[in-house]
Design a protein around this motif. Sequence first.
Motif, short mmCIF file in Angstrom:
data_model
loop_
_atom_site.label_atom_id
_atom_site.label_comp_id
_atom_site.label_asym_id
_atom_site.label_seq_id
_atom_site.Cartn_x
_atom_site.Cartn_y
_atom_site.Cartn_z
N GLN A 166 6.65 -2.89 -1.18
CA GLN A 166 6.00 -2.79 -2.48
C GLN A 166 5.51 -1.39 -2.81
O GLN A 166 5.49 -1.00 -3.97
CB GLN A 166 4.87 -3.81 -2.54
CG GLN A 166 5.44 -5.21 -2.43
CD GLN A 166 4.41 -6.28 -2.47
OE1 GLN A 166 3.29 -6.07 -2.05
NE2 GLN A 166 4.79 -7.45 -2.93
N ASP A 167 5.12 -0.62 -1.78
CA ASP A 167 4.69 0.76 -2.04
C ASP A 167 5.83 1.58 -2.64
O ASP A 167 5.63 2.37 -3.56
CB ASP A 167 4.25 1.43 -0.73
CG ASP A 167 2.89 0.94 -0.28
OD1 ASP A 167 2.01 0.85 -1.14
OD2 ASP A 167 2.72 0.63 0.91
N LEU A 187 1.77 7.58 3.87
CA LEU A 187 2.28 8.64 3.00
C LEU A 187 3.39 8.08 2.13
O LEU A 187 4.35 7.50 2.63
CB LEU A 187 2.83 9.81 3.81
CG LEU A 187 1.85 10.67 4.58
CD1 LEU A 187 2.58 11.84 5.22
CD2 LEU A 187 0.73 11.20 3.70
N ILE A 188 3.26 8.23 0.84
CA ILE A 188 4.33 7.87 -0.09
C ILE A 188 4.97 9.20 -0.45
O ILE A 188 4.35 10.04 -1.13
CB ILE A 188 3.78 7.15 -1.34
CG1 ILE A 188 2.88 5.97 -0.95
CG2 ILE A 188 4.93 6.70 -2.25
CD1 ILE A 188 3.54 4.82 -0.23
N ASP A 194 10.15 7.66 -0.28
CA ASP A 194 10.12 7.13 1.08
C ASP A 194 8.67 6.91 1.50
O ASP A 194 7.76 7.35 0.80
CB ASP A 194 10.79 8.12 2.03
CG ASP A 194 12.03 7.50 2.65
OD1 ASP A 194 11.89 6.41 3.24
OD2 ASP A 194 13.12 8.10 2.55
N LYS A 195 8.53 6.27 2.64
CA LYS A 195 7.16 5.93 3.06
C LYS A 195 7.04 6.08 4.57
O LYS A 195 7.98 5.77 5.29
CB LYS A 195 6.92 4.47 2.65
CG LYS A 195 5.65 3.86 3.12
CD LYS A 195 5.63 2.42 2.66
CE LYS A 195 4.57 1.63 3.37
NZ LYS A 195 4.49 0.26 2.91
N LYS A 196 5.91 6.57 5.02
CA LYS A 196 5.69 6.66 6.47
C LYS A 196 4.20 6.48 6.74
O LYS A 196 3.36 7.05 6.06
CB LYS A 196 6.16 8.03 6.96
CG LYS A 196 5.78 8.35 8.38
CD LYS A 196 6.95 8.27 9.32
CE LYS A 196 6.55 8.75 10.72
NZ LYS A 196 7.63 8.63 11.66
N GLU A 197 3.94 5.66 7.76
CA GLU A 197 2.54 5.44 8.13
C GLU A 197 2.22 6.29 9.34
O GLU A 197 3.02 6.35 10.28
CB GLU A 197 2.32 3.97 8.45
CG GLU A 197 2.22 3.13 7.19
CD GLU A 197 2.45 1.65 7.42
OE1 GLU A 197 2.46 1.23 8.58
OE2 GLU A 197 2.63 0.93 6.43
N GLY A 255 6.33 3.24 -6.42
CA GLY A 255 6.70 4.64 -6.64
C GLY A 255 7.92 4.76 -7.54
O GLY A 255 7.94 5.55 -8.49
N MET A 256 8.95 3.95 -7.24
CA MET A 256 10.19 4.04 -8.03
C MET A 256 9.95 3.61 -9.48
O MET A 256 10.48 4.22 -10.40
CB MET A 256 11.30 3.19 -7.41
CG MET A 256 12.08 3.84 -6.29
SD MET A 256 12.48 5.57 -6.48
CE MET A 256 13.68 5.61 -7.77
N LEU A 257 9.13 2.57 -9.66
CA LEU A 257 8.84 2.13 -11.04
C LEU A 257 8.13 3.24 -11.82
O LEU A 257 8.42 3.48 -12.98
CB LEU A 257 7.97 0.86 -11.03
CG LEU A 257 8.70 -0.44 -10.77
CD1 LEU A 257 7.70 -1.59 -10.60
CD2 LEU A 257 9.66 -0.78 -11.91
#
Lengths: 280, 162
Positions: A175-176, B55-56, B42-45, A180-182
């Motif tokens: 969902q994160d 982090l987004i 992308d995403k990283k914890e 972001g993409m939306l």
Amino acid sequence: MEKKPLFDKLRTILLEQDWEERKELAEKLEDLDDQLNSRDRLEEKVQPILQDQQEHFKNNFPKLFGPQITETISKQIKDSQDEVVEALYPIIGRMIKKYIASEIQKLSEKVDAQMELAFSWEGWKVRIKAWISGTPQSEAMMSQLIDPKIEEIFIIEKNSGLLMGSFSKNQTVDQDMIAGMLTAIKAFVEDAFAGGEQELDSIDYDNFKIVVKSFNSFFIAIVASGGMNAAFKDRIDSTVLEFADKVLRKARKGDDEEVDQKQISGSLEEYFNDFDNVDQ
Amino acid sequence: MSISKKVILVGHFGVGKTSLIRQFVHQKFSDEYLTTIGVKIDKKELQVDGMDVTLIIWDIAGETEQNKVPASYQLGAHGVLYVFDITRPSTYQNLHEQVNHMQGLLPNAPIQILANKTDLLTPEECESILGGIDFQEVHQTSAKTGLNVEEAFRLLTKAIVS
């Protein structure tokens, strides 16, 4: 015996208390002078009073100045109607345009549905079926259509695209990243195509529709499946507005930076879990 | 409880922004060059100073000048990684101007400068090039070998949360 020491002694006896009082008074005066002329000491004394006053002012601002402000605004509006109209026209114009478009769509859907019911073979088939089974015609008709359903909701911070809260029936995607993409898609469309202050309203794909509701510092993306009609969209609109007013405004009050994602997601579930089951 | 922060990677096209993210998030590298269209997220914890941070990461398509990048992609960022290719002078010739532009746009966000593709030069060559760039702190990275990639993201995250 000399007179002077005696006189001094007498003076000491008579004036000792006065001297002490004078000394004490001088010390107090000196301290007061120091307090007034030393910024740090003065600040130390005055700061709590100012803070109290500030707090009092902050808490009672609406009570103290509310009527005057309202009166001033009313007078200002009365005196400068042209300027007010000029400022509000773009916003109100857009709202009216949207409202008329939505009403026309509703009317067209109604006409379509009635035409379908009156003349189509499907309509006659459903009528006969309903007559044989004894169920009301309207109910049989509705079951022929695909009911619209809310699949997911994302509440997203406008600039950063960070997820403030979400509700999903499937939990299949990150969902994160979707948030972001939306945000990126919305920003791209608004930058590239929108003229002036217009905003992205919806994204359609296959049997799904993403309805986007923009607010000042966040936007809400509602992913719905099925045949989304104007009545369903209206219901979404009012529930979203109520949710934004009752939950999001409160959640934002505490801290400007961080919002409680869990709390917002929990409230979303409360508001939308049974949304599809409510009789229209 | 984890806090989320938006990090953007900016710089000229082909400097290795996507590869740095790929290395940081997936510990992978590919020589194949695919230009980024628009933006990729992308995403990283990770844990920094005992704090869980998500982090987004916004991988923004490269542009020769940052004012050509849609501001809406950059707004709201909590931290910036400005990447240049140490082997291509054109990617760092106007570094000051570009970094100033980013600072103007995001006055509260820490900005870190990464000199990427250091694996293509000797350490001496890298030092000599960086000596000519009048910047206080430039981190040497290599998305290919993974040199300083994790560290760069960690340092930025630390600067964001501190």
